[in-house]
Write an enzyme that holds these catalytic residues in place. Structure first.
Site, PDB file in Angstrom:
ATOM      1  N   CYS A 195      23.618   0.181  49.222  1.00  0.00           N
ATOM      2  CA  CYS A 195      23.157  -0.560  48.048  1.00  0.00           C
ATOM      3  C   CYS A 195      24.316  -1.287  47.376  1.00  0.00           C
ATOM      4  O   CYS A 195      25.453  -0.822  47.381  1.00  0.00           O
ATOM      5  CB  CYS A 195      22.514   0.397  47.044  1.00  0.00           C
ATOM      6  SG  CYS A 195      21.170   1.371  47.727  1.00  0.00           S
ATOM      7  N   ILE A 218      31.038   5.795  37.390  1.00  0.00           N
ATOM      8  CA  ILE A 218      31.020   5.900  38.852  1.00  0.00           C
ATOM      9  C   ILE A 218      30.969   4.529  39.531  1.00  0.00           C
ATOM     10  O   ILE A 218      31.844   4.180  40.321  1.00  0.00           O
ATOM     11  CB  ILE A 218      29.829   6.760  39.325  1.00  0.00           C
ATOM     12  CG1 ILE A 218      29.759   8.080  38.536  1.00  0.00           C
ATOM     13  CG2 ILE A 218      29.932   7.017  40.820  1.00  0.00           C
ATOM     14  CD1 ILE A 218      30.940   8.994  38.732  1.00  0.00           C
ATOM     15  N   ASP A 263      22.860   8.131  39.306  1.00  0.00           N
ATOM     16  CA  ASP A 263      21.590   7.607  39.806  1.00  0.00           C
ATOM     17  C   ASP A 263      20.479   7.645  38.763  1.00  0.00           C
ATOM     18  O   ASP A 263      19.444   7.001  38.945  1.00  0.00           O
ATOM     19  CB  ASP A 263      21.145   8.395  41.043  1.00  0.00           C
ATOM     20  CG  ASP A 263      21.995   8.093  42.264  1.00  0.00           C
ATOM     21  OD1 ASP A 263      22.721   7.085  42.245  1.00  0.00           O
ATOM     22  OD2 ASP A 263      21.943   8.860  43.234  1.00  0.00           O
TER      23      ASP A 263
END
Length: 346
Positions: free
Chosen positions: A116, A326, A304
């Site tokens: 991604c 991150i 996430d």
């Protein structure tokens, strides 16, 4: 699917059963190549990433049976040949084949993995581990050729607690000679899942889930059965959806400890969570309190879930602060929230 059309304003209620964790399954499938026998992996999610990994298995000559969330993998007849770019680029996790094949055959040829577009995702820590174990790496035109006359255990300090680098180091070191120690290892549940799978095959791994993992090399790994852990990111996403528009929405088939950082924040924001050993129930509230959130490696708040909870924070009564540590491109969703009326400042 090129378009998703959403009609808003509906309440979510009932029970949602969480599937197997993607981030666990995509490591377990390549790890199966280290076995000399048949392995069975249950609760495998039916997602495109698994399809891509299955394609690589078939390319290498493995025999794979998939049915009702179960994968039965026999890699006894695989051929260790180059993994071409057209299949390696389909997902980031293809690089787990790099470490599994290197660990088993002392040689691997494949192209840089895909993934991604959420920011810079180098594999330098993985390559560092390969070199410290005795491998030589040639990188040319995005292709890696990696060889080792011997793989010998060593002390490996990861510059950051990377999940991918930790798993890759586990896979390449389980058949290395002697003892390998991973310092500053990632602690995510997916690490424990992979280590448990390898131990069930006959590996000797200690300390998974802590920052220091010790691996004692073995010469053979046999077949085994394992089950993919519930997907904590899927569970967290639905839990946030329940906070936004839910009424007695139950998220089931979870391990509550895996999403404790999220649940703690939701309670801080005023939500009343009904938690059991394998489920959590949530309802929307009118007075949502603001919160300050910083993404960190496990057991911290997961990167996430940063984008879903950004939407929830837009509905809080007051100013919230969100810090992403991150991936630098995790805020690409903000422009679309602003188009819907959100007030967000960088």
């Amino acid at each position: 699917m090129k378009q998703i059309r959403i009609t808003g304003g509906n309440t979510l209620s009932g029970v949602i059963n969480i599937s197997g964790a993607k981030n666990s399954a995509v490591a377990l499938v390549p790890a199966s190549l280290l076995s000399d026998d048949i392995v069975t992996i249950d609760n495998v999610p039916n997602i495109s990433d698994i399809d891509a990994l299955n394609e690589i298995l078939m390319w290498l000559g493995a025999t794979v049976k998939r049915e009702d969330g179960t994968m039965i993998i026999d890699s006894s007849s695989i051929v260790n040949k180059e993994i071409p770019e057209n299949i390696s680029k389909k997902l980031r996790a293809s690089y787990y084949f790099m470490s599994a094949l290197l660990g088993k055959y002392k040689h691997v040829e494949m192209y840089f993995p895909g993934g991604c577009n959420i920011g810079s995702r180098p594999i330098d820590q993985t390559l560092k581990a390969f070199r410290l174990l005795g491998a030589k790496i040639i990188e040319k035109n995005n292709k890696y050729t990696i060889d080792a006359e011997r793989l010998v255990g060593n002390n490996i300090y990861l510059d950051m607690p990377s999940v991918g680098a930790t798993i890759n180091t586990l896979l390449v070191s389980v058949k290395a000679e002697g003892k390998t120690v991973i310092e500053n290892a990632a602690k995510e549940p997916e690490i424990v899942s992979v280590a448990t799978f390898l131990n069930n095959m006959g590996a000797n791994i200690q300390g998974a889930g802590t920052s220091r993992i010790t691996i004692y090399g073995v010469t053979k790994l046999h077949g085994c059965y394992t089950e993919v852990i519930p997907d904590r990111i899927e569970a967290g996403t639905y839990l946030i959806a329940g906070a936004l528009i839910g009424k007695d929405l139950t998220i089931k088939n979870i391990i509550p400890q895996h999403i404790e950082s999220l649940m703690t924040k939701l309670i801080e924001m005023g939500f009343d969570l009904q938690i059991t050993k394998d489920s959590v129930t949530i309802s929307h509230i009118d007075n949502i309190r603001p919160a300050n959130i910083k993404t960190l490696g496990y057991p911290g708040f997961p990167t996430d879930l940063q984008q879903p909870i950004t939407t929830l924070l837009c509905m809080a009564n007051g100013e919230s602060v969100l810090e992403e540590t991150i991936y630098e491109n995790r805020f690409n969703n903000v422009i679309y929230l602003e188009q819907m009326g959100a007030n967000i400042e960088f």
